[in-house]
Design an enzyme around this catalytic site. Structure first.
Site, short mmCIF file in Angstrom:
data_model
loop_
_atom_site.label_atom_id
_atom_site.label_comp_id
_atom_site.label_asym_id
_atom_site.label_seq_id
_atom_site.Cartn_x
_atom_site.Cartn_y
_atom_site.Cartn_z
CE1 TYR A 69 48.49 -31.96 32.82
CE2 TYR A 69 49.76 -29.93 32.72
CZ TYR A 69 49.66 -31.27 33.07
OH TYR A 69 50.71 -31.89 33.68
CD GLU A 96 56.01 -34.29 32.75
OE1 GLU A 96 56.89 -33.72 32.06
OE2 GLU A 96 55.03 -33.69 33.21
CD1 TRP A 138 51.67 -30.39 29.66
CD2 TRP A 138 53.03 -32.14 29.44
NE1 TRP A 138 51.06 -31.48 30.24
CE2 TRP A 138 51.87 -32.57 30.11
CE3 TRP A 138 54.04 -33.06 29.18
CZ2 TRP A 138 51.68 -33.88 30.52
CZ3 TRP A 138 53.85 -34.38 29.59
CH2 TRP A 138 52.69 -34.77 30.25
#
Length: 190
Positions: free
Chosen positions: A20, A42, A50
C-alpha cells in the site's frame, strides 16, 4: 526497493501495508470514483487501524457494489440490514448509512463541478509537499483538512472530520507526507 530502512516507518513490515505504501499511498489520485472510494473507506477506518481496512478492502468493494455512487445512492434500510450482517466489513450502522448519503452528495457534486475538482481545489489543484524529515513532524490535521471537512459536511458527507479528511488527503496525494528520506518522496507527481 532493496533498502526497507528508508521507507516511511509507519508501514512496518506487513506485506500488505508495504505494498500500500509503495504502490498507492501519496500518489496523486484524480479519478473521481477512486477518490470517493478512498473517502468512504477513510470514514470506516475512523477509530480503527488502516491495516484493518486494507485487509477487508476487497470485501468492502464487493459488499458496496464496487463503490458505484449511482448504485449506492439508491440503497436504504434493506441494504443496511444486509450489510450489518456481513462479517467481512466494519458493521457500523452510522458508517453504512453515511456511505449512502455520501453517494448522493457525490452525484450532486460530480454533476455540478466534478468531484475531483471539488476535492483538489482545497490544495489549489496541486499536491502540498510538507518536506517531512521525521515522523515526529507529522500532524493530524491542517487548515486545508479543516476546510475540506467543513465543505464535505455541507454537501452531506459524514465521518469526514478534519483528521479523517487529512488522512484522506495524504492517501490520495493531495499532501506529500512521505518522509524526505523515503525513496517514494520524490516520485510523487501531479
Amino acid at each position: 526497493m532493496n533498502d526497507e530502512t528508508q521507507r516511511c516507518g509507519w508501514c512496518g513490515s506487513d506485506p500488505l501495508y508495504v505494498a500500500y505504501h509503495d504502490d498507492e499511498w501519496g500518489r496523486p489520485e484524480r479519478d473521481p470514483r477512486a477518490l470517493f472510494e478512498c473517502l468512504i473507506l477513510e470514514g470506516f477506518q475512523a477509530g480503527l487501524s488502516w491495516i484493518t481496512i486494507l485487509r477487508r478492502r476487497e470485501t468492502f468493494r464487493a459488499a458496496f457494489a464496487g463503490f458505484d455512487p449511482a448504485v449506492l445512492a439508491t440503497w436504504g434500510e434493506a441494504e443496511t440490514l444486509r450489510l450489518l450482517a456481513d462479517p467481512g466489513i466494519i458493521r457500523h450502522r452510522g458508517k453504512i448509512e453515511a456511505t449512502f448519503a455520501g453517494a448522493r452528495a457525490y452525484l450532486v457534486i460530480e454533476a455540478r463541478e466534478g468531484f475531483a475538482t471539488f476535492i483538489w481545489k482545497h490544495v489549489g489543484g496541486q499536491p502540498v509537499d510538507r518536506q517531512l524529515g521525521s515522523l515526529t513532524q507529522a500532524v493530524a490535521q491542517t487548515e486545508a483538512s479543516v476546510a475540506l471537512s467543513k465543505a464535505l459536511k455541507v454537501e452531506g458527507f459524514k465521518f469526514v472530520g478534519p483528521t479523517t479528511s487529512y488522512a484522506f488527503m495524504q492517501a490520495v496525494g493531495m499532501v506529500n507526507d512521505h518522509l524526505v528520506t523515503c525513496p517514494w518522496h520524490g516520485k510523487m507527481t501531479a
